[in-house]
Design an enzyme around this catalytic site. Structure first.
Site, mmCIF file in Angstrom:
data_model
loop_
_atom_site.group_PDB
_atom_site.id
_atom_site.type_symbol
_atom_site.label_atom_id
_atom_site.label_comp_id
_atom_site.label_asym_id
_atom_site.label_seq_id
_atom_site.Cartn_x
_atom_site.Cartn_y
_atom_site.Cartn_z
ATOM 1 N N LYS A 103 -10.715 -1.069 4.241
ATOM 2 C CA LYS A 103 -11.306 -2.264 4.837
ATOM 3 C C LYS A 103 -12.692 -2.496 4.241
ATOM 4 O O LYS A 103 -13.452 -1.541 4.032
ATOM 5 C CB LYS A 103 -11.386 -2.057 6.351
ATOM 6 N N SER A 182 -9.995 -6.639 13.936
ATOM 7 C CA SER A 182 -10.583 -7.137 12.709
ATOM 8 C C SER A 182 -10.033 -6.488 11.442
ATOM 9 O O SER A 182 -10.356 -6.922 10.333
ATOM 10 C CB SER A 182 -12.100 -6.945 12.750
ATOM 11 N N SER A 206 -9.540 -3.256 17.093
ATOM 12 C CA SER A 206 -9.488 -3.727 15.712
ATOM 13 C C SER A 206 -8.572 -2.926 14.792
ATOM 14 O O SER A 206 -8.338 -3.336 13.660
ATOM 15 C CB SER A 206 -10.898 -3.772 15.114
#
Length: 496
Positions: A103, A182, A206
């Protein structure tokens, strides 16, 4: 360093051709890390073969999903180094030679770290601690993935999977549906077999929401088990990195490398027979989720578990205290992190000003949370301190007391509802989730595929107490074996 203002990589990347002497690559969607390592040990597969196969898929499939921001130009070199180690009998373990995506709020010198924001255009000086761990384990760092900008902590009306750097990530199951966030790009990329595994991050939901919504496995670990050094923060009191994978065993392998603690050994003896599972149904919010949870309960009972209906207490009080505490922590922790990044805005006020002047950043939604956080009280404020104490204590009690009162081994709950259509202006159409108790408590939470609402995946989560990470992975693995609920993405343009 790539230009962060250029077109998304998914529109530019040309897939590398297959090497004329490459070995046949197994079904990427179905193969587990132990199976791949077995083939590499036998000499019928190389890390270079595997890395090329994933790079080819990124170059083709990601045109639809838009999950990968940048590919590591050194990925094939890392794979070749792994192959040389294995040929010399010096393989480092199960992650050696395995391609992993990160990420893009995880610091990497070579590929930058943007948290999705065009403001963080200057790369960090150092790799995050977990990146160093992965390199020491021999993993091939394949690239960086898109995310909900600032980990969904910029706007009250943000759209998950959108960032100023990467645009909108799509669900690989139905392309006009949202991947949740996220860790949107990390979960969608794993679902689409663009890497064997990925590392996401979570403050509250997330990892587990995008895992459920993209039909993959996710683990939100016990707080502190994985180093948060070099990760763009929301809150040091809740933030953690964790694995995303198509198979529980792969999540356990990656978690072992990230934490230095073996999470694989316990899987072989894990089972549901004789276990006591509390089911927090959260019923009545979505009929399709209720149906999947009923099916999951049937599977637990068939596998020999005793199922106890539970309702976790204190949820309203936890949520009321969590949000204002996060505002204080975000301002303090983010500005401390920005101090490690020369050449980018150094304060929240400077970020607000950058966004107001930028032609892209506020084009889809605003920065209401930034504007609230900039005026939040400091961490020394007694009101904040009571909010954090209340939120954490009640979250731990909600799980600990429920486990003890019913003599439970684990608690299961729905992880997500059917993915909503992606849109802008009103924010996410979020309907159901169960992430908050474990997230605020700092306890582990493992999500695993459980079924579908039409073509859209639904997951369930297993949560338990402090440092019960191996246990929740064990229950997730036993559930996975009992149900085989996961199905590969279909890339439908829309639902019928």
């Amino acid at each position: 360093m790539r230009s962060l203002l250029a077109a998304p990589l998914c529109a530019l990347l040309v897939a590398p051709p297959a090497h004329p002497h490459a070995h046949p690559v197994p079904d990427l969607d179905g193969a587990t890390i132990p199976q791949l390592v077995s083939r590499m040990d036998e000499g019928t597969l190389t890390s270079v073969d595997l890395t090329r196969a994933y790079l080819r898929r990124i170059g083709t499939v990601d045109r639809l999903v838009r999950s990968v921001l940048v590919v590591n130009p050194g990925a094939l070199r890392q794979a070749a180094e792994s192959d040389r180690r294995r040929a010399a009998g010096r393989a480092k373990g199960l992650m050696d030679g395995i391609p992993v995506l990160l990420k893009d709020n995880i610091d990497t010198r070579a590929m930058g770290s943007t948290a999705g924001s065009r403001a963080l255009h200057v790369p960090p000086r150092d790799d995050a601690a977990l990146v160093t761990r992965l390199r020491e384990a021999g993993a091939v760092v394949l690239g960086k993935t898109n995310l909900s900008e600032w980990a969904n902590f910029r706007s009250t009306r943000s759209t998950s999977g959108w960032s100023g750097v990467g645009g909108q990530t799509n669900s690989p199951y139905v392309l006009d549906r949202n991947p949740c966030g996220s860790s949107s790009g990390a979960a969608a990329a794993v679902a689409a077999s663009l890497a064997q595994v990925a590392v996401g991050t979570e403050t509250d939901g997330s990892i587990v929401c995008p895992a459920g919504q993209n039909g993959v496995v996710g683990l939100k670990p016990t707080l502190g088990l994985v180093s948060a050094d070099g990760i763009v923060p929301v809150s040091s009191r809740q933030d953690t990195a964790g694995p995303l994978a198509r198979h529980v065993v792969d999540a356990a392998v990656l978690m072992s490398a990230l934490s230095g603690v073996d999470h694989v050994a316990a899987l072989s003896s894990a089972g549901l027979r004789g276990a006591r599972v509390g089911v927090w149904r959260k019923a009545g919010r979505n009929a399709e989720v209720d149906r999947v949870v009923r099916s999951a309960v049937d599977a637990l009972r068939t596998a020999g578990a005793t199922v106890v209906e539970v309702d976790l207490p204190h949820q309203d009080e936890i949520e009321a205290a969590e949000f204002p505490a996060l505002l204080t922590e975000f301002k303090h922790d983010l500005e401390r992190y920005l101090g490690t990044r020369p050449g980018v805005p150094g304060t929240l006020r400077e970020l607000i000003a950058f966004n107001e002047a930028d032609p892209v950043e506020l084009s889809r939604f605003g920065q209401e949370l930034f504007l609230e956080a900039v005026n939040a009280p400091p961490p020394t404020d007694p009101v904040y301190r009571e909010q954090r104490r209340t939120a954490t204590a009640l979250a731990r009690r909600s799980i600990d007391e429920t486990l003890a009162a019913h003599r439970l081994d684990v608690i299961m709950a729905p992880a997500n509802g059917p993915a909503w259509k992606t849109g802008y202006g009103a924010g996410d159409a979020f309907e159901i989730g169960s992430s908050t108790p474990a997230a605020v408590a700092g306890y582990p939470n493992a999500t695993v595929p459980a079924g579908f609402a039409g073509p859209l995946p639904i997951g369930v989560s297993f949560m338990a107490g402090h440092r019960a990470d191996a246990a929740v992975l064990g229950f997730a693995a036993a559930f996975e074996r009992s149900t085989r609920a996961r199905g590969a993405p279909t890339y439908l343009p829309t639902t019928p």
